[in-house]
Design a protein around this motif. Structure first.
Motif, PDB file in Angstrom:
ATOM      1  N   LEU A 182      19.022  52.240 -49.848  1.00  0.00           N
ATOM      2  CA  LEU A 182      17.800  51.878 -50.549  1.00  0.00           C
ATOM      3  C   LEU A 182      16.849  51.228 -49.562  1.00  0.00           C
ATOM      4  CD1 LEU A 182      19.408  50.272 -53.729  1.00  0.00           C
ATOM      5  CD2 LEU A 182      18.410  52.553 -53.553  1.00  0.00           C
ATOM      6  N   ARG A 183      15.628  51.752 -49.493  1.00  0.00           N
ATOM      7  CA  ARG A 183      14.635  51.174 -48.595  1.00  0.00           C
ATOM      8  C   ARG A 183      13.241  51.424 -49.155  1.00  0.00           C
ATOM      9  NH1 ARG A 183      16.581  55.356 -45.225  1.00  0.00           N
ATOM     10  NH2 ARG A 183      17.497  53.806 -43.837  1.00  0.00           N
ATOM     11  N   ALA A 184      12.275  50.693 -48.622  1.00  0.00           N
ATOM     12  CA  ALA A 184      10.871  50.887 -48.991  1.00  0.00           C
ATOM     13  C   ALA A 184      10.172  51.671 -47.896  1.00  0.00           C
ATOM     14  CB  ALA A 184      10.184  49.538 -49.197  1.00  0.00           C
ATOM     15  N   ARG A 185       9.184  52.447 -48.273  1.00  0.00           N
ATOM     16  CA  ARG A 185       8.372  53.172 -47.285  1.00  0.00           C
ATOM     17  C   ARG A 185       7.405  52.212 -46.614  1.00  0.00           C
ATOM     18  NH1 ARG A 185       6.324  58.443 -46.512  1.00  0.00           N
ATOM     19  NH2 ARG A 185       5.145  58.390 -44.563  1.00  0.00           N
ATOM     20  N   ARG A 186       6.765  51.376 -47.428  1.00  0.00           N
ATOM     21  CA  ARG A 186       5.879  50.332 -46.912  1.00  0.00           C
ATOM     22  C   ARG A 186       6.017  49.100 -47.792  1.00  0.00           C
ATOM     23  NH1 ARG A 186       2.501  54.736 -46.644  1.00  0.00           N
ATOM     24  NH2 ARG A 186       1.434  54.167 -48.566  1.00  0.00           N
ATOM     25  N   VAL A 187       5.778  47.950 -47.230  1.00  0.00           N
ATOM     26  CA  VAL A 187       5.798  46.705 -48.009  1.00  0.00           C
ATOM     27  C   VAL A 187       4.881  45.700 -47.337  1.00  0.00           C
ATOM     28  CG1 VAL A 187       7.855  45.878 -46.770  1.00  0.00           C
ATOM     29  CG2 VAL A 187       7.267  44.907 -48.994  1.00  0.00           C
ATOM     30  N   GLN A 188       4.129  44.985 -48.161  1.00  0.00           N
ATOM     31  CA  GLN A 188       3.263  43.935 -47.612  1.00  0.00           C
ATOM     32  C   GLN A 188       3.175  42.778 -48.597  1.00  0.00           C
ATOM     33  OE1 GLN A 188      -0.931  44.860 -47.211  1.00  0.00           O
ATOM     34  NE2 GLN A 188      -0.824  46.420 -48.811  1.00  0.00           N
ATOM     35  N   LEU A 189       2.886  41.607 -48.065  1.00  0.00           N
ATOM     36  CA  LEU A 189       2.735  40.402 -48.879  1.00  0.00           C
ATOM     37  C   LEU A 189       1.344  40.387 -49.509  1.00  0.00           C
ATOM     38  CD1 LEU A 189       3.965  37.576 -49.617  1.00  0.00           C
ATOM     39  CD2 LEU A 189       2.767  36.705 -47.598  1.00  0.00           C
ATOM     40  N   LEU A 190       1.291  40.218 -50.832  1.00  0.00           N
ATOM     41  CA  LEU A 190       0.006  40.140 -51.531  1.00  0.00           C
ATOM     42  C   LEU A 190      -0.453  38.692 -51.687  1.00  0.00           C
ATOM     43  CD1 LEU A 190       0.382  42.811 -54.383  1.00  0.00           C
ATOM     44  CD2 LEU A 190      -0.946  42.995 -52.274  1.00  0.00           C
ATOM     45  N   ARG A 191       0.402  37.873 -52.273  1.00  0.00           N
ATOM     46  CA  ARG A 191       0.079  36.450 -52.429  1.00  0.00           C
ATOM     47  C   ARG A 191       1.363  35.682 -52.700  1.00  0.00           C
ATOM     48  NH1 ARG A 191      -1.836  39.175 -56.900  1.00  0.00           N
ATOM     49  NH2 ARG A 191      -1.009  38.541 -58.944  1.00  0.00           N
ATOM     50  N   GLN A 192       1.265  34.377 -52.507  1.00  0.00           N
ATOM     51  CA  GLN A 192       2.463  33.546 -52.598  1.00  0.00           C
ATOM     52  C   GLN A 192       2.115  32.205 -53.205  1.00  0.00           C
ATOM     53  OE1 GLN A 192       4.504  32.717 -48.782  1.00  0.00           O
ATOM     54  NE2 GLN A 192       6.199  33.890 -49.647  1.00  0.00           N
ATOM     55  N   GLY A 193       2.972  31.748 -54.135  1.00  0.00           N
ATOM     56  CA  GLY A 193       2.809  30.431 -54.715  1.00  0.00           C
ATOM     57  C   GLY A 193       3.857  29.497 -54.158  1.00  0.00           C
ATOM     58  N   GLN A 194       4.167  28.465 -54.916  1.00  0.00           N
ATOM     59  CA  GLN A 194       5.168  27.510 -54.456  1.00  0.00           C
ATOM     60  C   GLN A 194       6.593  28.022 -54.683  1.00  0.00           C
ATOM     61  OE1 GLN A 194       4.176  23.850 -56.531  1.00  0.00           O
ATOM     62  NE2 GLN A 194       2.706  23.249 -54.953  1.00  0.00           N
ATOM     63  N   ARG A 195       6.750  28.896 -55.691  1.00  0.00           N
ATOM     64  CA  ARG A 195       8.092  29.363 -56.019  1.00  0.00           C
ATOM     65  C   ARG A 195       8.224  30.886 -56.054  1.00  0.00           C
ATOM     66  NH1 ARG A 195       9.875  25.390 -61.072  1.00  0.00           N
ATOM     67  NH2 ARG A 195       9.652  23.393 -59.949  1.00  0.00           N
ATOM     68  N   ASN A 196       7.103  31.584 -56.217  1.00  0.00           N
ATOM     69  CA  ASN A 196       7.148  33.037 -56.399  1.00  0.00           C
ATOM     70  C   ASN A 196       6.282  33.752 -55.367  1.00  0.00           C
ATOM     71  OD1 ASN A 196       8.696  32.618 -58.747  1.00  0.00           O
ATOM     72  ND2 ASN A 196       6.846  32.347 -59.973  1.00  0.00           N
ATOM     73  N   THR A 197       6.566  35.040 -55.200  1.00  0.00           N
ATOM     74  CA  THR A 197       5.820  35.875 -54.252  1.00  0.00           C
ATOM     75  C   THR A 197       5.482  37.206 -54.918  1.00  0.00           C
ATOM     76  OG1 THR A 197       7.029  34.901 -52.380  1.00  0.00           O
ATOM     77  CG2 THR A 197       5.864  36.986 -51.978  1.00  0.00           C
ATOM     78  N   TRP A 198       4.262  37.695 -54.663  1.00  0.00           N
ATOM     79  CA  TRP A 198       3.879  39.047 -55.082  1.00  0.00           C
ATOM     80  C   TRP A 198       3.874  39.944 -53.850  1.00  0.00           C
ATOM     81  CZ3 TRP A 198       3.140  41.418 -59.692  1.00  0.00           C
ATOM     82  CH2 TRP A 198       3.037  40.613 -60.830  1.00  0.00           C
ATOM     83  N   LEU A 199       4.579  41.076 -53.959  1.00  0.00           N
ATOM     84  CA  LEU A 199       4.645  42.061 -52.888  1.00  0.00           C
ATOM     85  C   LEU A 199       4.038  43.377 -53.356  1.00  0.00           C
ATOM     86  CD1 LEU A 199       8.392  41.590 -51.833  1.00  0.00           C
ATOM     87  CD2 LEU A 199       6.389  40.585 -50.701  1.00  0.00           C
ATOM     88  N   GLU A 200       3.493  44.136 -52.423  1.00  0.00           N
ATOM     89  CA  GLU A 200       3.123  45.526 -52.703  1.00  0.00           C
ATOM     90  C   GLU A 200       4.159  46.409 -52.021  1.00  0.00           C
ATOM     91  OE1 GLU A 200      -1.019  47.332 -53.003  1.00  0.00           O
ATOM     92  OE2 GLU A 200      -0.359  48.050 -51.015  1.00  0.00           O
ATOM     93  N   VAL A 201       4.846  47.210 -52.814  1.00  0.00           N
ATOM     94  CA  VAL A 201       5.948  48.018 -52.316  1.00  0.00           C
ATOM     95  C   VAL A 201       5.651  49.495 -52.593  1.00  0.00           C
ATOM     96  CG1 VAL A 201       8.425  48.472 -52.428  1.00  0.00           C
ATOM     97  CG2 VAL A 201       7.560  46.145 -52.813  1.00  0.00           C
ATOM     98  N   THR A 202       5.757  50.323 -51.566  1.00  0.00           N
ATOM     99  CA  THR A 202       5.545  51.764 -51.718  1.00  0.00           C
ATOM    100  C   THR A 202       6.846  52.499 -51.447  1.00  0.00           C
ATOM    101  OG1 THR A 202       3.210  51.603 -51.062  1.00  0.00           O
ATOM    102  CG2 THR A 202       4.255  53.764 -50.876  1.00  0.00           C
ATOM    103  N   LEU A 203       7.186  53.416 -52.358  1.00  0.00           N
ATOM    104  CA  LEU A 203       8.372  54.258 -52.221  1.00  0.00           C
ATOM    105  C   LEU A 203       7.939  55.708 -52.069  1.00  0.00           C
ATOM    106  CD1 LEU A 203      10.563  52.889 -55.184  1.00  0.00           C
ATOM    107  CD2 LEU A 203      10.535  52.075 -52.818  1.00  0.00           C
ATOM    108  N   ASP A 204       8.762  56.508 -51.389  1.00  0.00           N
ATOM    109  CA  ASP A 204       8.519  57.951 -51.347  1.00  0.00           C
ATOM    110  C   ASP A 204       9.729  58.704 -51.891  1.00  0.00           C
ATOM    111  OD1 ASP A 204      10.307  57.564 -49.314  1.00  0.00           O
ATOM    112  OD2 ASP A 204       9.085  58.476 -47.746  1.00  0.00           O
TER     113      ASP A 204
END
Length: 262
Positions: A182-204
């Motif tokens: 299992l792997r991602a094609r691309r991934v980047q950090l969108l935003r981050q709080g004190q406890r949580n993180t939003w990621l943008e993940v692309t699969l092919d």
């Protein structure tokens, strides 16, 4: 000595055209856009389908809609006009026409009686949300879901915890499961709080619960998972629980053989 007279040679024999492939009756009904293959099997076994006036109860009976008259409940089946929809699926709905546990499904959002039967193009699990395609064009849908298409799908994912560069690297490198990686094609950090993180993940590729299992293997719980695009078709500002018809250009862009460059 050649005894054939000039001008009397036989004309070349025309090559025979290969016979058109015949598929099982249930598959033919599905390809015509009447219903899903599973629903077609039930209709046939219930004695509601006739071919050339004869009652057929075998879903696998070879059939050809171009040379045979197929009727359901006494109405002759015609090829349905293709319909292509994009929906913003809310969390908590099941992507199924009939749920054995009587849970709410995305079909409760299709409130237009003029719509024909539509099948989901791929899946989103109950806890996931965002872009879902539906269509009665089974060939188009199969091209999108075919693993060989390598069609990219992009998600916005909220995880419990703070992501760092090492997590992103591991997601790209992949983790080994029992019989798959299992792997991602691309991934980047969108935003981050004190406890949580939003990621943008692309699969092919589209494995079952791909992102959830990938992040779980790396020690992170997925709190929200929102699909924002499939190929060049984006969720955009489509309201949650709403749907729209795809533009002709969007339909064409997702056809097999089209460029997947974004």
């Amino acid at each position: 000595m050649d005894r054939r007279k000039a001008g009397t040679s036989r004309p070349p024999i025309a090559a025979r055209r290969p016979a058109a492939p015949r598929h099982g009756l249930a598959r033919v009904l599905s390809k015509l856009g009447v219903c899903s293959r599973t629903q077609a099997q039930a209709l046939i076994q219930e004695g509601r389908v006739r071919v050339n006036g004869r009652l057929i109860r075998d879903p696998e009976r070879p059939s050809d809609a171009r040379s045979e008259t197929i009727s359901v409940d006494g109405s002759v089946v015609r090829t349905a006009q293709p319909v292509y929809l994009a929906m913003n699926k809310p969390r908590g709905l099941v992507v199924s026409a009939n749920d054995e546990r009587d849970r709410r499904t995305v079909y409760q959002l299709l409130d237009d009686p003029a719509l024909p039967w539509l099948g989901p193009v791929g899946r989103l699990d109950k806890a996931s949300e965002g872009l879902l395609l539906l269509s009665n064009d089974t060939v188009w849908a199969a091209g999108i879901t075919d693993p060989a298409s390598s069609l990219e799908k992009t998600y916005h994912v909220q995880i419990a915890g703070l992501a760092d560069a090492e997590l992103l690297r591991q997601m790209l490198s992949g983790v080994n499961g029992r019989s798959e990686t299992l792997r991602a094609r691309r991934v980047q950090l969108l935003r981050q709080g004190q406890r949580n993180t939003w990621l943008e993940v692309t699969l092919d590729e589209g494995r079952n619960r791909h992102i959830r299992r990938l992040l779980a293997a790396l020690g992170f719980e997925v709190l929200r998972l929102l699909r924002v695009s499939i190929g060049s078709v984006a969720l955009g500002r489509l309201a949650k629980g709403s749907w729209r018809h795809l533009e002709a250009e969007e339909v064409a862009a997702l056809k097999p053989g089209q460029s997947r460059d974004r």
